[in-house]
Design an enzyme around this catalytic site. Sequence first.
Site, PDB file in Angstrom:
ATOM      1  N   HIS A 307      52.946  19.252 -40.118  1.00 39.04           N
ATOM      2  CA  HIS A 307      53.848  19.641 -41.189  1.00 39.04           C
ATOM      3  C   HIS A 307      54.690  18.438 -41.564  1.00 39.04           C
ATOM      4  O   HIS A 307      55.069  17.652 -40.699  1.00 39.04           O
ATOM      5  CB  HIS A 307      54.763  20.792 -40.725  1.00 39.04           C
ATOM      6  CG  HIS A 307      55.401  21.499 -41.862  1.00 39.04           C
ATOM      7  ND1 HIS A 307      56.566  21.058 -42.434  1.00 39.04           N
ATOM      8  CD2 HIS A 307      55.030  22.606 -42.553  1.00 39.04           C
ATOM      9  CE1 HIS A 307      56.878  21.875 -43.425  1.00 39.04           C
ATOM     10  NE2 HIS A 307      55.973  22.807 -43.525  1.00 39.04           N
ATOM     11  N   ASP A 364      50.393  28.558 -41.435  1.00 37.27           N
ATOM     12  CA  ASP A 364      49.052  28.979 -41.853  1.00 37.27           C
ATOM     13  C   ASP A 364      48.086  29.189 -40.701  1.00 37.27           C
ATOM     14  O   ASP A 364      46.985  29.688 -40.906  1.00 37.27           O
ATOM     15  CB  ASP A 364      48.460  27.941 -42.817  1.00 37.27           C
ATOM     16  CG  ASP A 364      49.151  27.970 -44.162  1.00 37.27           C
ATOM     17  OD1 ASP A 364      49.461  29.082 -44.610  1.00 37.27           O
ATOM     18  OD2 ASP A 364      49.392  26.901 -44.731  1.00 37.27           O
TER      19      ASP A 364
END
Length: 428
Positions: A307, A364
């Site tokens: 991320h 996700d």
Amino acid sequence: MSDTASITLNGNTLELPVLTGTEGEKAIDISKLRDQTGHITLDPGYKNTGATKSAITFLDGEKGILKHRGYSIEDLAEKSTFLEVAYLLIYGDLPSKETLAKFRSDIKGQMMVHEDMKNFFAGFPSKSHPMGQLSCLVGALSAFYPESLNPNQSQEEEDKTIINLLGKMPTIVSWIQKKSLGHPVVYPKKDFGYIDNFMNMIFGEANADKVFDDAVLDAMRILLILHADHEQNCSTSTVRIVGSSNANLYASISAGINALWGPLHGGANQAVIEMLEDIKNDGGGVEKYLAKAKDKNDPFRLMGFGHRVYKNFDPRAKIIKKACDDVLAKLGVNDPVLEIAKGLEQAALNDQYFIDRKLYPNVDFYSGIIYRALGFNSEMFTVLFALGRLPGWIAQWKEMRDNKEPIGRPRQLYIGEVDRVYIPLEER
Ligand code: ACO
């Protein structure tokens, strides 16, 4: 005395103000830099660049903290409803009981979509990707509500547009699902709430409503809340920058949907499940895929890992992992892909490559497994992300307008040819 930073260029020193956010974050204000020095800053991917001051969402990537308007994501995911969070994001405070009831009923009143929209919809091949359909249909709403094109809308008119979009988005998403199956659409019901209406339009039939287990509705509630906003990510920045040209809300959100589609952003949830399926079909061993992810000559990346901002853990991933275990247990679903996901996560978390680069599972990684257990096919996953992210996009678009932010327009460092002489190929 407030802090300053100094920069020395060609022997001249310029003092730059240092600003502090309410959570203690620091920013060097370079807004006068070019005027005063003729220089710009260069920051590909905006890794160090704040594009706005915002009061909507705070996240601390090192500590794994995410808060909306001061409320922790853990509290909101556990105790609130999706529309309550939507109101909080868009209008700044939690609604009173009466305000929430009106917000809910106004949205419910706008869930029907103009029948003429079906004419556009009919033109899509049944196999076209749901995200392409969603961005077109959301953009097309502007044709039915031309009053939304006025950049000087009153607050009341702007609120109507916001309610309209919040109401119609679940219906549009359900059309896309039904089309992929070749089934007739299901209309919204007056006596259903937002989430059960959505699930009924997706999984019910024209003449038969579907009754859902509380665990299913709760998993959907949690997923929508966890996706509701995430400050200045790729799609949100897109919404703000498109809106900064005074483009209408439908056009701005349609652009955000397209930005979300890519597998490095919201499209990762579809890519994760496809990767886990590939691993399963390849015998279930994760080592080969870890090695591929680490090989700099191989474009493969471990989808759902890493991320831009979280460098410790993604708090949403923690909540989703638990929700995933809960809903699969309640529904009695035994998905072999879940075991592969857990094995892959463990292997990556103990691997020096991932440790060194602070790569952790993101939101996700587990969401697709829940969506699949609920009955969605993988191409719908990113559309569900968009449905959850809608209130955040709206809130950010509104904040940008309320703050009268200037049109977004980055600079560049030109590195192309200089002064070439044009020699015509033929006489004119
Ligand atoms: N698998 C393998 N290596 C990775 C991964 C990954 N998933 N993610 C990052 N890395 C490596 C990079 O190769 C790079 O290594 P290097 O320093 O040796 O060159 C290092 O980690 C830093 O990565 P960057 O790409 O510079 O990080 P950036 O912040 O630009 O990218 C991103 C973040 C796009 C999320 C990236 O981690 C990625 O591609 N992840 C997979 C896709 C994904 O899951 N996206 C969803 C993100 S969450 C969301 O948008 C909702």
